[in-house]
Enzyme design. Sequence first.
Site, PDB file in Angstrom:
ATOM      1  N   SER A   8       0.603  -0.885   0.110  1.00  0.00           N
ATOM      2  CA  SER A   8      -0.367   0.418  -0.021  1.00  0.00           C
ATOM      3  C   SER A   8       0.488   1.223   0.008  1.00  0.00           C
ATOM      4  O   SER A   8       1.309   1.609   0.644  1.00  0.00           O
ATOM      5  CB  SER A   8      -0.417  -0.388   1.412  1.00  0.00           C
ATOM      6  N   HIS A  33      -1.252  -1.385  -4.270  1.00  0.00           N
ATOM      7  CA  HIS A  33      -2.938  -1.152  -3.671  1.00  0.00           C
ATOM      8  C   HIS A  33      -2.557   0.613  -3.025  1.00  0.00           C
ATOM      9  O   HIS A  33      -1.907   1.312  -3.073  1.00  0.00           O
ATOM     10  CB  HIS A  33      -2.470  -1.619  -2.502  1.00  0.00           C
ATOM     11  N   ASP A  35      -4.643   3.737  -1.746  1.00  0.00           N
ATOM     12  CA  ASP A  35      -5.753   3.508  -0.805  1.00  0.00           C
ATOM     13  C   ASP A  35      -6.542   5.905  -1.454  1.00  0.00           C
ATOM     14  O   ASP A  35      -5.715   6.354  -0.936  1.00  0.00           O
ATOM     15  CB  ASP A  35      -5.539   3.939   0.544  1.00  0.00           C
ATOM     16  N   MET A  37      -8.938   7.844   0.559  1.00  0.00           N
ATOM     17  CA  MET A  37      -9.914   8.935   1.366  1.00  0.00           C
ATOM     18  C   MET A  37     -10.556   9.484   0.926  1.00  0.00           C
ATOM     19  O   MET A  37      -9.724  10.738   0.568  1.00  0.00           O
ATOM     20  CB  MET A  37      -9.022   8.342   2.445  1.00  0.00           C
ATOM     21  N   HIS A  66      -8.125   1.617  -4.144  1.00  0.00           N
ATOM     22  CA  HIS A  66      -9.225   1.174  -3.199  1.00  0.00           C
ATOM     23  C   HIS A  66     -10.561   2.056  -2.404  1.00  0.00           C
ATOM     24  O   HIS A  66      -9.401   3.229  -2.419  1.00  0.00           O
ATOM     25  CB  HIS A  66      -8.364   0.511  -2.025  1.00  0.00           C
ATOM     26  N   MET A  68     -11.952   4.634  -0.441  1.00  0.00           N
ATOM     27  CA  MET A  68     -12.841   4.667   0.562  1.00  0.00           C
ATOM     28  C   MET A  68     -13.866   6.120   0.234  1.00  0.00           C
ATOM     29  O   MET A  68     -13.352   7.272   0.983  1.00  0.00           O
ATOM     30  CB  MET A  68     -11.512   4.647   1.772  1.00  0.00           C
ATOM     31  N   MET A 137     -11.940  -6.165   5.247  1.00  0.00           N
ATOM     32  CA  MET A 137     -10.493  -5.002   5.853  1.00  0.00           C
ATOM     33  C   MET A 137     -10.704  -5.496   6.975  1.00  0.00           C
ATOM     34  O   MET A 137     -11.105  -5.858   8.063  1.00  0.00           O
ATOM     35  CB  MET A 137     -11.661  -3.563   6.284  1.00  0.00           C
ATOM     36  N   ASP A 175      -6.754  -6.484   4.263  1.00  0.00           N
ATOM     37  CA  ASP A 175      -5.894  -5.549   4.152  1.00  0.00           C
ATOM     38  C   ASP A 175      -6.032  -5.193   5.664  1.00  0.00           C
ATOM     39  O   ASP A 175      -6.816  -4.015   6.234  1.00  0.00           O
ATOM     40  CB  ASP A 175      -6.871  -4.647   2.801  1.00  0.00           C
TER      41      ASP A 175
END
Length: 216
Positions: A8, A33, A35, A37, A66, A68, A137, A175
Site C-alpha cells: 500500500s 495498492h 488507498d 480516502m 481501493h 474509501m 478490511m 487489508d
Amino acid sequence: MSHLIAPSLLACDFGNVQAECEMLNSSDCDWYHIDVMDGVFVPNISFGIPVIKAMNKHTLKPLDVHLMIVDPDRYIKTFKDCGANILTVHYEACNHLHRTLQAIKDEGMKAGVALNPHTPVEVLESILHDVDLVCLMSVNPGFGGQSFIENTYKKVETLKSMITSRGCETKIEIDGGVTSENARALIDAGADVLVAGSFVFKSSNPIETIAALKAC
Ligand code: DX5
Ligand code: ZN
C-alpha cells in the site's frame, strides 16, 4: 497459484513517489495498492486523481485502487483514466452495488468490494458471482499502521467456502495490519492477496520484506 502481494503506497515517502514506485517495480510485489480516502466515508483524506496519475507514470504492474469514498459511481471512469486495473468500492458506501460493479466492468476494470470489519461476509451471498475481488478490511479503514483484527480469520474461512461452493473465481484480499506474523495463517485460511503498507515501507529493506511476504 501463489498468493499475491500488494504494497500500500499510503505508507510510502510521498516526497519520493517516483523512487518508491521504481523500488516496487524491481521487487517481487504483484500489484500496487492505492488507498483513496475522502474525509467523509473515513475520517482521513489521503490523495486523489493527480497523484495517482503521477504514480501511474512510474508503475509497471497493475494498480489496485481501493476507494474509501461515498458515492463512488461518480468517479468510475475517472479512475479508469488514472490507470486503475482493479477498482474496489465499499459495500457500506453503495446503495446499488450490482449497478456499481457492472459500471466498473463496463470500463474494462476488475470489480472489487471491500467490507468493513463489522460487515459480515454473508451480505455478498447474492452477488458473489459478479465480484472479482473481495477486500476484507482487517482494520477500520482510514489509517495505515493499525493492529490486525483477529476475527478476520473467521471471515476469510467463511468467505472462502462461499466462493468454493459456488464455483466462483473471486479472489480474497486482506487489508490492514498484515505482517510476516499473520501472513501465512491468512493464506492458509484462504486469502489470495495480502496488502501491506507500514510493514513494507517502514522496514529497513522493503524489497526483502516484500520477498519474505511473497515466499511465506
Ligand atoms: C486502511 C487502508 C490500508 C492501509 C494498510 O484504510 O485501506 O490499505 O494502507 O496499511 P497497514 O498495512 O499499515 O495496516
Ligand atoms: Zn486499502
